[in-house]
Design a protein around this motif. Sequence first.
Motif, PDB file in Angstrom:
ATOM      1  N   ILE A  15       0.842  -1.199   0.000  1.00  0.00           N
ATOM      2  CA  ILE A  15       0.000   0.000   0.000  1.00  0.00           C
ATOM      3  C   ILE A  15       0.877   1.249   0.000  1.00  0.00           C
ATOM      4  O   ILE A  15       0.649   2.196  -0.761  1.00  0.00           O
ATOM      5  N   LEU A  27      -8.898   4.267  -3.541  1.00  0.00           N
ATOM      6  CA  LEU A  27      -8.906   3.161  -2.583  1.00  0.00           C
ATOM      7  C   LEU A  27      -9.289   1.859  -3.280  1.00  0.00           C
ATOM      8  O   LEU A  27      -8.754   0.796  -2.966  1.00  0.00           O
ATOM      9  N   GLY A  31      -7.044  -1.372  -3.366  1.00  0.00           N
ATOM     10  CA  GLY A  31      -7.646  -2.607  -2.868  1.00  0.00           C
ATOM     11  C   GLY A  31      -7.543  -3.736  -3.869  1.00  0.00           C
ATOM     12  O   GLY A  31      -7.246  -4.885  -3.503  1.00  0.00           O
ATOM     13  N   GLU A  32      -7.777  -3.422  -5.126  1.00  0.00           N
ATOM     14  CA  GLU A  32      -7.666  -4.442  -6.179  1.00  0.00           C
ATOM     15  C   GLU A  32      -6.238  -4.974  -6.253  1.00  0.00           C
ATOM     16  O   GLU A  32      -6.017  -6.176  -6.411  1.00  0.00           O
ATOM     17  N   LEU A  36      -7.818  -6.323  -1.031  1.00  0.00           N
ATOM     18  CA  LEU A  36      -8.633  -5.857   0.089  1.00  0.00           C
ATOM     19  C   LEU A  36      -9.767  -4.980  -0.422  1.00  0.00           C
ATOM     20  O   LEU A  36      -9.690  -4.424  -1.525  1.00  0.00           O
ATOM     21  N   SER A  37     -10.790  -4.811   0.398  1.00  0.00           N
ATOM     22  CA  SER A  37     -11.874  -3.888   0.064  1.00  0.00           C
ATOM     23  C   SER A  37     -11.385  -2.454   0.228  1.00  0.00           C
ATOM     24  O   SER A  37     -10.426  -2.201   0.978  1.00  0.00           O
ATOM     25  N   PRO A  38     -12.034  -1.506  -0.435  1.00  0.00           N
ATOM     26  CA  PRO A  38     -11.645  -0.097  -0.251  1.00  0.00           C
ATOM     27  C   PRO A  38     -11.700   0.345   1.215  1.00  0.00           C
ATOM     28  O   PRO A  38     -10.820   1.088   1.665  1.00  0.00           O
ATOM     29  N   VAL A  41      -8.626  -0.941   2.970  1.00  0.00           N
ATOM     30  CA  VAL A  41      -7.462  -0.150   2.553  1.00  0.00           C
ATOM     31  C   VAL A  41      -7.468   1.191   3.283  1.00  0.00           C
ATOM     32  O   VAL A  41      -6.442   1.635   3.809  1.00  0.00           O
TER      33      VAL A  41
END
Length: 156
Positions: A15, A27, A31-32, A36-38, A41
């Motif tokens: 990140i 985000l 995340g992609e 992870l989900s936004p 993140v």
Amino acid sequence: MAAYIAAMDTVDKKITALLAEDARRSLADIGEAVGLSPSAVNERIRRLNASGAIKRFTVDADHAALGLGVTAFVLVGLDYDAGEEAFKAFAAAHPSVAECHHVTGGWSYLLKVRLADLGGVERFLGELKAQHFLARSETMIALSTAVERCFTPAEV
């Protein structure tokens, strides 16, 4: 704070590397890239920021386009009668000082300064002398910059 920095995992490092490439990245995009989900993140970025691992979000500007076409490196041998703390405060407050490093060897500090022209370098050195910070100095002018990074991510 420091506990979270020490516990940074590969996702946090990834990140941080993605933000270093483009701090305006969404985000969802981050995340992609990290799986992870936004919202997850966003939480990680919030914790990285709160811990001090991420200090600020900034712009990578073209200094020449901003009228600061000269980069100089000034090695400073401090006159300790002037006071080291006063010198550090001067460097921190001076708008031309991009970096100030306490260094080993025969010098006290290394300054990276950005100025409009060579006259600006001379005026800057005059300010250092007027403040009685210098026992001695050596100045190098960068002819060009081959590589410059704000952040070099470790292997992720």
